[in-house]
Design a protein around this motif. Structure first.
Motif, short mmCIF file in Angstrom:
data_model
loop_
_atom_site.label_atom_id
_atom_site.label_comp_id
_atom_site.label_asym_id
_atom_site.label_seq_id
_atom_site.Cartn_x
_atom_site.Cartn_y
_atom_site.Cartn_z
N MET A 1 73.13 29.23 77.48
CA MET A 1 71.83 29.45 78.21
C MET A 1 71.97 28.84 79.45
N PRO A 2 71.86 29.78 80.58
CA PRO A 2 72.04 29.10 81.85
C PRO A 2 71.00 27.98 82.25
N ARG A 3 71.18 26.94 82.87
CA ARG A 3 70.21 26.01 83.15
C ARG A 3 68.94 26.80 84.03
N ARG A 4 67.88 26.13 83.51
CA ARG A 4 66.64 26.59 84.06
C ARG A 4 65.96 25.53 85.11
N SER A 5 65.32 26.03 85.92
CA SER A 5 64.56 25.35 87.09
C SER A 5 63.53 24.49 86.27
N ARG A 6 63.01 23.56 86.96
CA ARG A 6 61.86 22.81 86.38
C ARG A 6 60.80 23.41 86.22
N GLU A 7 60.49 24.48 87.12
CA GLU A 7 58.95 25.36 86.98
C GLU A 7 59.26 26.41 85.59
N GLU A 8 60.58 26.89 85.45
CA GLU A 8 60.82 27.55 84.25
C GLU A 8 60.42 26.86 82.97
N LEU A 9 61.00 25.43 82.84
CA LEU A 9 61.08 24.61 81.92
C LEU A 9 59.30 24.39 81.74
N THR A 10 58.66 24.05 82.75
CA THR A 10 57.45 23.86 82.60
C THR A 10 56.56 24.98 81.92
N LYS A 11 56.84 26.05 82.54
CA LYS A 11 56.01 27.46 82.16
C LYS A 11 56.30 27.51 80.82
N ALA A 12 57.52 27.39 80.06
CA ALA A 12 58.01 27.35 78.65
C ALA A 12 57.03 26.47 77.87
N ARG A 13 57.17 25.19 78.31
CA ARG A 13 56.45 24.38 77.68
C ARG A 13 54.80 24.38 77.67
#
Length: 78
Positions: A1-13
């Motif tokens: 999986m490609p590295r995600r931005s902090r915003e993408e990770l925050t949205k998933a969490r």
């Protein structure tokens, strides 16, 4: 999986946390923390485990997960 931005990770969490009751139910039915992490855009199984701890959900090992799923039920996909 490609590295995600902090915003993408925050949205998933945030999505994981918003679905707390469903997540807890799935875990109690035998789904693993790793499987839950994958179903929420891989938020990280360690993070999922810590979140379950924070919610007061009793943790279990693999054999207890098999018991939670019931006899004759195949293991959850990895």
């Amino acid at each position: 999986m490609p590295r995600r931005s902090r915003e993408e990770l925050t949205k998933a969490r945030s999505k994981f946390i918003a679905n707390r009751e469903n997540v807890i139910a799935r875990y109690n039915e035998g789904e693993s923390a790793a499987s839950l992490a994958r179903s929420y855009d891989y938020v990280g199984d360690g993070w999922v485990a810590r979140q379950l701890d924070a919610w007061g959900v009793p943790r279990r090992d693999r054999s207890a997960a098999a018991v939670a799923r019931g006899p004759g039920v195949p293991p959850m996909p990895r």
